[in-house]
Design an enzyme around this catalytic site. Structure first.
Site, short mmCIF file in Angstrom:
data_model
loop_
_atom_site.label_atom_id
_atom_site.label_comp_id
_atom_site.label_asym_id
_atom_site.label_seq_id
_atom_site.Cartn_x
_atom_site.Cartn_y
_atom_site.Cartn_z
N GLY A 1 5.08 3.15 -0.55
CA GLY A 1 6.51 3.08 -0.83
C GLY A 1 6.92 2.05 -1.86
O GLY A 1 6.37 1.98 -2.97
N TYR B 1 16.68 -3.03 14.05
CA TYR B 1 16.26 -3.14 12.65
C TYR B 1 17.35 -3.81 11.82
O TYR B 1 17.07 -4.73 11.03
CB TYR B 1 15.95 -1.75 12.11
CG TYR B 1 15.60 -1.70 10.64
CD1 TYR B 1 14.33 -2.03 10.19
CD2 TYR B 1 16.56 -1.32 9.69
CE1 TYR B 1 14.01 -1.97 8.84
CE2 TYR B 1 16.25 -1.26 8.34
CZ TYR B 1 14.97 -1.58 7.92
OH TYR B 1 14.66 -1.54 6.58
N THR C 1 0.81 -1.23 0.00
CA THR C 1 0.00 0.00 0.00
C THR C 1 0.83 1.27 0.00
O THR C 1 0.28 2.37 -0.07
CB THR C 1 -0.92 0.05 1.24
OG1 THR C 1 -0.10 0.09 2.42
CG2 THR C 1 -1.84 -1.16 1.30
N1 LIG Z 1 12.70 3.02 2.34
C1 LIG Z 1 13.93 2.63 2.59
O1 LIG Z 1 14.86 3.45 2.63
C2 LIG Z 1 14.24 1.17 2.80
C3 LIG Z 1 15.59 0.77 2.77
C4 LIG Z 1 15.89 -0.56 2.99
C5 LIG Z 1 14.89 -1.49 3.18
N2 LIG Z 1 13.58 -1.08 3.20
C6 LIG Z 1 12.56 -2.11 3.41
O2 LIG Z 1 11.67 -2.09 2.32
C7 LIG Z 1 10.36 -2.53 2.75
C8 LIG Z 1 9.33 -1.47 2.37
O3 LIG Z 1 9.70 -0.26 2.99
P1 LIG Z 1 9.05 1.16 2.63
O4 LIG Z 1 10.10 2.15 2.93
O5 LIG Z 1 8.42 1.09 1.29
O6 LIG Z 1 7.97 1.24 3.81
P2 LIG Z 1 6.54 1.96 3.96
O7 LIG Z 1 6.41 3.11 3.05
O8 LIG Z 1 6.42 2.19 5.43
O9 LIG Z 1 5.55 0.80 3.54
C9 LIG Z 1 5.49 -0.37 4.32
C10 LIG Z 1 4.35 -1.24 3.83
O10 LIG Z 1 4.34 -2.45 4.60
C11 LIG Z 1 3.08 -2.59 5.25
N3 LIG Z 1 3.31 -3.28 6.51
C12 LIG Z 1 4.10 -2.92 7.53
N4 LIG Z 1 4.06 -3.84 8.51
C13 LIG Z 1 3.20 -4.80 8.08
C14 LIG Z 1 2.72 -6.02 8.64
N5 LIG Z 1 3.09 -6.44 9.86
N6 LIG Z 1 1.87 -6.77 7.90
C15 LIG Z 1 1.49 -6.36 6.69
N7 LIG Z 1 1.89 -5.23 6.10
C16 LIG Z 1 2.74 -4.46 6.81
C17 LIG Z 1 2.54 -1.15 5.37
O11 LIG Z 1 1.14 -1.06 5.47
P3 LIG Z 1 0.39 -1.08 6.91
O12 LIG Z 1 1.17 -0.16 7.81
O13 LIG Z 1 -1.00 -0.63 6.63
O14 LIG Z 1 0.44 -2.50 7.38
C18 LIG Z 1 2.99 -0.59 4.01
O15 LIG Z 1 2.15 -1.05 2.99
C19 LIG Z 1 10.48 -2.78 4.26
O16 LIG Z 1 10.74 -4.13 4.49
C20 LIG Z 1 11.69 -1.93 4.64
O17 LIG Z 1 12.31 -2.39 5.81
C21 LIG Z 1 13.23 0.22 3.01
#
Ligand SMILES: NC(=O)c1ccc[n+]([C@@H]2O[C@H](COP(=O)([O-])OP(=O)(O)OC[C@H]3O[C@@H](n4cnc5c(N)ncnc54)[C@H](OP(=O)(O)O)[C@@H]3O)[C@@H](O)[C@H]2O)c1
Length: 250
Positions: free
Chosen positions: A18, A150, A16
């Site tokens: 990012g 994390y 939903t």
């Molecule tokens: N952005 C970065 O810089 C970065 C860098 C390295 C790795 N990552 C990784 O990439 C992934 C996506 O990150 P993002 O930055 O796109 O995050 P985001 O914008 O916070 O999006 C996270 C998504 O995961 C869902 N979510 C979180 N916890 C959940 C759960 N327990 N069950 C089901 N859905 C869940 C959220 O929706 P709800 O809250 O409604 O559940 C949302 O759809 C993550 O694993 C993050 O650790 C991100």
């Protein structure tokens, strides 16, 4: 033109926002039938409206019974899964000395438990030549102040991929870890709190740490996910693909 995922059934957990939302859009545009998950129904509805060819299902990935119910539905509607992107996850910041049990469980349940059972409960549905993509992070390979829980949870993810390809040896299923660097998503900017100037300050600081001189965009991570999802990566298995502008490579 035929899409790279034509006819494929693809799951994107955390679809939903990012990286997950950008990837779900790209997978759908490449011909996949996409299921996205997340915990918030309103965000699921909004994302489905943006993606078009997608189904949104409310699932907390850290709750095994919710994952089981989700996969029962996918089984009834599609019978199989070709691409499983275990993307749901995230974290918050606390330095050693201030770490609480709640912080530990929230981080490990979302990232480690969630990824483990997202994949394990899907095993009966994984088709021949299915691609499983786990979501790591540059944080697992580098040090960041106040981010150790994390980082440790993401190190576990990388380890899962190495081991699961052995457990799945005779299944013709590939498992890879996609490790983004700092990427402009709600999950990242929220680490700086609600203030827009502080959020921009965080992005500027992170950009200064990256050899390409900027943070990534979710669409750039989505393209790396598409590579791992499609037949273009047919002999890539157990690997960690960094999409990080060089952040963790120096
Ligand atoms: N952005 C970065 O810089 C970065 C860098 C390295 C790795 N990552 C990784 O990439 C992934 C996506 O990150 P993002 O930055 O796109 O995050 P985001 O914008 O916070 O999006 C996270 C998504 O995961 C869902 N979510 C979180 N916890 C959940 C759960 N327990 N069950 C089901 N859905 C869940 C959220 O929706 P709800 O809250 O409604 O559940 C949302 O759809 C993550 O694993 C993050 O650790 C991100």
């Amino acid at each position: 033109m035929i899409g790279k995922l034509e006819g494929k059934i693809a799951i994107v957990t955390g679809g939903t926002s990012g990286i997950g939302l950008a990837t779900a859009k790209l997978f759908a545009s490449e011909g996949a039938t996409v299921y996205i998950t997340g915990r918030r129904q309103a965000e699921l509805d909004a994302a489905v409206a943006q993606i078009g060819n997608a189904t949104g299902v409310q699932v907390d990935s850290s709750k095994v019974e919710q994952l089981n119910a989700f996969y029962e539905r996918v089984k009834a509607e599609q019978g199989r899964i070709d691409v499983l992107f275990a993307n749901a996850g995230g974290g918050s910041m606390l330095p050693l000395g201030e770490i609480t049990e709640a912080h530990y469980y929230d981080t490990f349940d979302r990232n480690v438990k969630g990824t483990l059972f997202t994949v394990q409960q899907a095993l009966p549905l994984l088709a021949k030549n299915a691609s499983v993509i786990l979501t790591g992070s540059t944080a697992a390979s580098t040090g960041t102040p106040a981010f150790s829980v994390y980082a440790a949870s993401k190190a576990a993810i990388r380890s899962f991929a190495r081991n699961w390809i052995l457990d799945l040896k005779d299944r013709n299923v590939r498992v890879n870890t996609l490790s983004p660097g700092a990427t402009r998503t709600p999950g990242l900017v929220d680490l700086a709190g609600p203030d827009a100037a502080q959020q921009q300050g965080l992005l500027d600081y992170l950009a200064s740490q990256i050899p390409l001189g900027r943070v990534g965009e979710p669409e750039e991570i989505a393209k790396a996910a598409l590579f791992l999802a499609s037949g273009d990566s047919s002999f890539v298995n157990g690997s960690e693909l960094f999409a990080d502008g060089g952040q963790a490579q120096v």
